[in-house]
Design an enzyme around this catalytic site. Structure first.
Site, PDB file in Angstrom:
ATOM      1  CE  LYS A  62      -3.266   5.634  -0.913  1.00  0.00           C
ATOM      2  NZ  LYS A  62      -4.399   6.161  -1.705  1.00  0.00           N
ATOM      3  CE1 TYR A 102      -3.708   2.512   0.785  1.00  0.00           C
ATOM      4  CE2 TYR A 102      -2.500   3.036   2.799  1.00  0.00           C
ATOM      5  CZ  TYR A 102      -3.518   3.303   1.907  1.00  0.00           C
ATOM      6  OH  TYR A 102      -4.356   4.374   2.144  1.00  0.00           O
TER       7      TYR A 102
HETATM    8  P1  NAD Z   1     -12.887   4.031   1.657  1.00  0.00           P
HETATM    9  O1  NAD Z   1     -12.468   2.598   1.481  1.00  0.00           O
HETATM   10  O2  NAD Z   1     -14.034   4.307   2.547  1.00  0.00           O
HETATM   11  O3  NAD Z   1     -13.179   4.707   0.242  1.00  0.00           O
HETATM   12  C1  NAD Z   1     -12.518   4.316  -0.937  1.00  0.00           C
HETATM   13  C2  NAD Z   1     -13.592   4.095  -1.984  1.00  0.00           C
HETATM   14  O4  NAD Z   1     -12.965   3.734  -3.224  1.00  0.00           O
HETATM   15  C3  NAD Z   1     -14.553   2.946  -1.634  1.00  0.00           C
HETATM   16  O5  NAD Z   1     -15.879   3.403  -1.559  1.00  0.00           O
HETATM   17  C4  NAD Z   1     -14.348   1.952  -2.739  1.00  0.00           C
HETATM   18  O6  NAD Z   1     -15.531   1.273  -3.131  1.00  0.00           O
HETATM   19  C5  NAD Z   1     -13.833   2.837  -3.873  1.00  0.00           C
HETATM   20  N1  NAD Z   1     -13.166   2.034  -4.881  1.00  0.00           N
HETATM   21  C6  NAD Z   1     -12.316   0.984  -4.692  1.00  0.00           C
HETATM   22  N2  NAD Z   1     -11.986   0.444  -5.864  1.00  0.00           N
HETATM   23  C7  NAD Z   1     -12.622   1.159  -6.826  1.00  0.00           C
HETATM   24  C8  NAD Z   1     -12.681   1.059  -8.239  1.00  0.00           C
HETATM   25  N3  NAD Z   1     -12.008   0.100  -8.895  1.00  0.00           N
HETATM   26  N4  NAD Z   1     -13.438   1.942  -8.914  1.00  0.00           N
HETATM   27  C9  NAD Z   1     -14.133   2.905  -8.263  1.00  0.00           C
HETATM   28  N5  NAD Z   1     -14.123   3.047  -6.914  1.00  0.00           N
HETATM   29  C10 NAD Z   1     -13.383   2.176  -6.211  1.00  0.00           C
HETATM   30  O7  NAD Z   1     -11.586   4.804   2.134  1.00  0.00           O
HETATM   31  P2  NAD Z   1     -11.425   6.290   2.698  1.00  0.00           P
HETATM   32  O8  NAD Z   1     -11.022   6.174   4.110  1.00  0.00           O
HETATM   33  O9  NAD Z   1     -12.584   7.110   2.336  1.00  0.00           O
HETATM   34  O10 NAD Z   1     -10.134   6.738   1.878  1.00  0.00           O
HETATM   35  C11 NAD Z   1     -10.191   7.610   0.753  1.00  0.00           C
HETATM   36  C12 NAD Z   1      -8.786   7.813   0.213  1.00  0.00           C
HETATM   37  O11 NAD Z   1      -7.934   8.331   1.250  1.00  0.00           O
HETATM   38  C13 NAD Z   1      -8.124   6.525  -0.290  1.00  0.00           C
HETATM   39  O12 NAD Z   1      -7.356   6.826  -1.428  1.00  0.00           O
HETATM   40  C14 NAD Z   1      -7.197   6.151   0.852  1.00  0.00           C
HETATM   41  O13 NAD Z   1      -6.098   5.365   0.425  1.00  0.00           O
HETATM   42  C15 NAD Z   1      -6.781   7.499   1.374  1.00  0.00           C
HETATM   43  N6  NAD Z   1      -6.349   7.458   2.784  1.00  0.00           N
HETATM   44  C16 NAD Z   1      -7.272   7.282   3.782  1.00  0.00           C
HETATM   45  C17 NAD Z   1      -6.842   7.246   5.111  1.00  0.00           C
HETATM   46  C18 NAD Z   1      -7.813   7.099   6.235  1.00  0.00           C
HETATM   47  O14 NAD Z   1      -7.396   7.149   7.402  1.00  0.00           O
HETATM   48  N7  NAD Z   1      -9.109   6.900   5.998  1.00  0.00           N
HETATM   49  C19 NAD Z   1      -5.479   7.375   5.407  1.00  0.00           C
HETATM   50  C20 NAD Z   1      -4.581   7.527   4.367  1.00  0.00           C
HETATM   51  C21 NAD Z   1      -5.025   7.590   3.062  1.00  0.00           C
END
Ligand code: NAD
Length: 331
Positions: free
Chosen positions: A153, A149
């Site tokens: 990124k 992961y």
């Molecule tokens: P989340 O899993 O709730 O949301 C990600 C969304 O992407 C999901 O709804 C999923 O269905 C969608 N997705 C996955 N594969 C897909 C595809 N092939 N086509 C279309 N949609 C697709 O995660 P989040 O917490 O809302 O995170 C959002 C972003 O922030 C992500 O890129 C994540 O890596 C990044 N991030 C989040 C955190 C955190 O603490 N939540 C920390 C670091 C980075």
């Protein structure tokens, strides 16, 4: 603040994306949400919501058609238990999503592209003690990111820079540090530590026991969802294109996090440690010096306040699902 009319949020069915859509709508933007699923806990506020698999280039082109700015949040991701056991799937899906989205943004002549990176890009060698020095943006190199992961990124961050330098696409890169809040996953394996701890404590007896992964002395910082959304919309309005931390800089141990949630719940909780379960790096905190300088702002929500809202929402969800009925009836 926003003059732009047409905005795309990918991952709009997920935790941060769903909140972001609501905020952009409240600021008067026209928003298209795209995801492979609808938001789990309430209907999307997007003007248009399309179910599209963004691993496919034609779907990225369709998603970005007629759009001026994209917040590209779509990713296959989850908590530490998930990312340590699904590396090939994560790398495969997210590299495809990010490269196809960048290319589609270029082809459809979008103005701005925001990529949501992660504190997982920071090297393990800077995070191997509990009392870790807060991570500055430049600490990402020499690189030794989280296997799978984190590397994916970091690679996408670089791809954003290449598209900006070679094609003039204005890319923005934000590195989140543990975002938490209501409407985030709290079970099923994709949840992060604050949600998992809230769920476990909500389901525990008034004098109860919960499982904690590791010895609970690992440290993290936690940023409330409202601050996360405020930070990324501010970043998109800026002219800053280098990676930027977005997190709280209050570092606490998992044991302290458990104690905070137990206080909110009004329960007496003991911990059963599971030393063999995944626990990630030993210590991590965000250095917000650059964040303050670039945005003239930093996350505001005290952890106690954010956790209280999160706990109460998870408790209500568990009641709704029938898991807490008896306790609530007796209370
Ligand atoms: P989340 O899993 O709730 O949301 C990600 C969304 O992407 C999901 O709804 C999923 O269905 C969608 N997705 C996955 N594969 C897909 C595809 N092939 N086509 C279309 N949609 C697709 O995660 P989040 O917490 O809302 O995170 C959002 C972003 O922030 C992500 O890129 C994540 O890596 C990044 N991030 C989040 C955190 C955190 O603490 N939540 C920390 C670091 C980075």
């Amino acid at each position: 603040m926003f003059k732009v009319k047409k905005i795309l949020v990918t991952g709009a069915g997920g935790f941060i994306g769903h909140h972001l859509v609501k905020t952009l709508k409240s600021k008067g933007c026209w928003v298209r949400g795209v995801d492979v699923k609808y938001p789990e806990y309430e209907a999307s506020h997007a003007d248009e919501f399309e179910l599209l698999d963004l691993r496919r280039s034609e779907n990225c082109l369709r998603a970005t058609a007629g759009i001026e700015q994209v917040y590209n949040l779509a990713a296959n991701m989850g908590g530490i238990g998930f990312i340590e056991t699904h590396k090939a799937e994560i790398v495969h899906d997210n590299v495809l999503i990010n490269l196809h989205m960048l290319e589609a943004a270029k082809k459809n002549r979008l103005d701005k592209f925001l990529f949501t990176s992660s504190a997982c890009v920071y090297p393990a060698y800077r995070q191997n003690i509990v009392d870790a020095v807060p991570l500055k943006e430049e600490d990402a190199y020499p690189a030794e990111a989280e296997d799978g992961y984190g590397w994916e990124k970091l690679y996408a961050e670089r791809a954003c820079r290449h598209y900006r330098e070679d094609y003039g696409l204005k890319t923005y890169i934000v590195r989140f540090h543990n975002i938490y809040g209501p409407l985030g996953s709290f079970d099923g394996g994709r949840e992060k530590s604050p949600a998992a701890i809230c769920r476990k404590i909500a389901l525990a007896d008034e004098v109860g026991e919960i499982e904690v992964w590791g010895d609970g002395e690992q440290t993290r910082s936690y940023c409330y969802i409202d601050d996360c959304v405020e930070g990324i919309t501010r970043l998109m309005a800026s002219a800053y294109h280098e990676p930027l931390n977005l997190g709280q800089d209050r570092m606490i141990t998992i044991n302290e996090l458990v104690a905070l949630v137990a206080t909110i719940a009004g329960k007496k909780i003991t911990k059963r440690y599971a030393p063999t379960m995944p626990q990630g790096v030993r210590g991590r905190n965000s250095d917000n010096t650059k964040l303050r300088a670039v945005l003239g702002w930093e996350p505001q929500t005290p952890l106690e306040k954010g956790l209280e809202k999160t706990y109460k929402w998870i408790e209500r969800e568990l009641i709704g699902a029938g898991h807490l009925r008896e306790r609530v009836l007796c209370a």
